[in-house]
Each structure stands twice: as C-alpha cells, then as structure tokens.
Enzyme design. Structure first.
Site, PDB file in Angstrom:
ATOM      1  CB  ILE A  17      -0.451   4.473   5.483  1.00 15.12           C
ATOM      2  CG1 ILE A  17       0.624   3.393   5.623  1.00 15.12           C
ATOM      3  CG2 ILE A  17      -0.078   5.501   4.433  1.00 15.12           C
ATOM      4  CD1 ILE A  17       0.748   2.486   4.411  1.00 15.12           C
ATOM      5  N   GLY A  38      -4.397  10.566  -3.721  1.00 10.43           N
ATOM      6  CA  GLY A  38      -4.605   9.424  -2.830  1.00 10.43           C
ATOM      7  C   GLY A  38      -3.511   9.301  -1.778  1.00 10.43           C
ATOM      8  CG  ASP A  40       2.236   9.304  -4.681  1.00 13.53           C
ATOM      9  OD1 ASP A  40       3.181   9.569  -3.930  1.00 13.53           O
ATOM     10  OD2 ASP A  40       2.337   9.261  -5.923  1.00 13.53           O
ATOM     11  CB  SER A 123      -3.460  -1.461  -7.793  1.00 13.75           C
ATOM     12  OG  SER A 123      -2.242  -1.291  -8.466  1.00 13.75           O
ATOM     13  N   GLY A 125      -7.255   1.993  -5.393  1.00 12.29           N
ATOM     14  CA  GLY A 125      -7.902   3.301  -5.396  1.00 12.29           C
ATOM     15  C   GLY A 125      -8.138   3.755  -6.824  1.00 12.29           C
ATOM     16  CB  VAL A 126      -6.745   6.675  -8.681  1.00  8.89           C
ATOM     17  CG1 VAL A 126      -6.698   7.177 -10.106  1.00  8.89           C
ATOM     18  CG2 VAL A 126      -7.260   7.765  -7.764  1.00  8.89           C
TER      19      VAL A 126
END
Ligand code: ADP
Length: 183
Positions: A17, A38, A40, A123, A125-126
């Site tokens: 992204i 991730g 972020d 949401s 992912g982790v």
C-alpha cells in the site's frame, strides 16, 4: 435519476500500500497512533519521521474512529489512520467496529476532498479478524457509504482500492467483490 453502482468504483489489487499513487492511503493503526508492526510499520518507514511527529500531536485514536495526517515521503499526500478491533471471537461488536473504521475513514476523505483512496485489510493481520468476514464487511460498508455520499449525484470519491498484501488476501477480496457484484 439512478446513481452508478458504487461497486463499480471498488478495485481489488495486490501489492504494498505504501506504493499506491492515490490521494490517501489508510493505515491500520493502533490506539496510540505511535506506530507498530505490519502495515502500520511499513507506512511509517515509507513516510519518514515527520509522520510520527504529527501522529504524536493527535493524542491517540479510539477503536473504530479515524484521524488524518499528511503523507510526507509517501506518494500519497494524505494518510488516514484508523484503529480496527482486535478479534475476540465475534461477540464483542467486532463487525460493527470494523464497519465504523471504513465509514469514518470515508467521511474524513470526503471532508478533505480526497477522490481516490486505498485501504489495507484492516484488523485481518495481527488483530486476528477472519479474512473472509473482514473482506465482506470492507466491501459492503464502502459500497453503502459511497452510495450515501453520492446522494446528490456528485460522487466525490472516484475510486477505492483494496490493497491485498498476500496471495490469499487477494483471492479472498476478489471473491468477495465478485459475489457482491452478482447480488
Ligand atoms: P491489524 O493489526 O489491523 O491486523 P496488520 O498490519 O497486522 O494490522 O495487518 C493488516 C493487513 O495488512 C494484513 O492483511 C497484512 O497482510 C497487510 N499488510 C501488511 N503490510 C502491508 C503493506 N505494506 N501493504 C498492504 N498491506 C499490508
């Protein structure tokens, strides 16, 4: 006069992204807004330290809400930070909170004149949200919100891209979008 089907403004792509050439990319942040792993972590690395400096001024963000910053070194001029729910089995308002992330991100986008934006699988992912369910909520919520914001026949958002990092996410999102189009 009928408005164009909002599903036609949704696109599923595979990739990172941080490379997206859109007006805004959405970050799946945590409540501190001070960075994490991730997507972020990838966004903060690509945007550079000024992003963290601006995020520090925002005082965090509750789950389901969204805040906006500049994109700094990213190709995208804006970053919308939203905080998805941690999956706790499905009985803790996870669906509604995830839906709010998409709605609130789109509302902020419209307020800032943003016409193209890209979402990651918030949401999924982790935070452990089941991917199929997350993809369905993402597509249904974005389509419904675009429909509402286009009520005056002047759609302000031209394209929403769902950027899938893994092969599996890409397959799941493509299936979810084609099922929505078939309905
Ligand atoms: P959350 O904590 O909300 O679950 P994560 O960052 O752990 O957020 O994962 C959300 C989704 O973002 C996952 O599907 C993950 O594979 C994906 N992801 C991770 N890095 C990137 C990236 N650079 N571009 C797009 N998606 C990414």
């Amino acid at each position: 006069m009928p408005t164009a089907d909002p599903l036609n403004r949704l696109v599923v792509v595979q990739g990172d992204i941080t490379h997206e050439m859109v007006d805004a990319i959405v970050n799946a942040a945590n409540e501190s807004l001070l960075g994490g792993g991730g997507v972020d972590g990838a966004i903060h690395r690509a945007a550079g330290p000024e992003l963290l400096a601006e995020c520090r001024q925002l005082g965090g963000c509750p789950t389901g809400q969204a805040k906006i910053t500049r994109g700094y070194d990213l190709p995208a001029p804006w970053v919308i930070h939203t905080v998805g729910p941690v999956w706790q089995g499905g009985q803790h308002h996870e669906d509604e909170l995830l839906s709010r992330c998409y709605r609130n991100s789109l509302t902020l986008a419209v307020e800032h004149g943003i016409r193209t934006l890209a979402f990651p699988a918030i949401s999924a992912g982790v935070y452990g949200f089941p991917l199929e369910r997350a993809a369905e909520i993402a597509i249904a919520t974005v389509a419904a919100t675009l429909d509402q914001t286009a009520a005056n026949d002047t759609p302000t958002i031209a394209q929403v891209r769902f950027v899938c990092f893994s092969d599996r996410a890409y397959q799941v999102y493509q299936t979810a979008l084609s099922e929505a189009l078939d309905r």
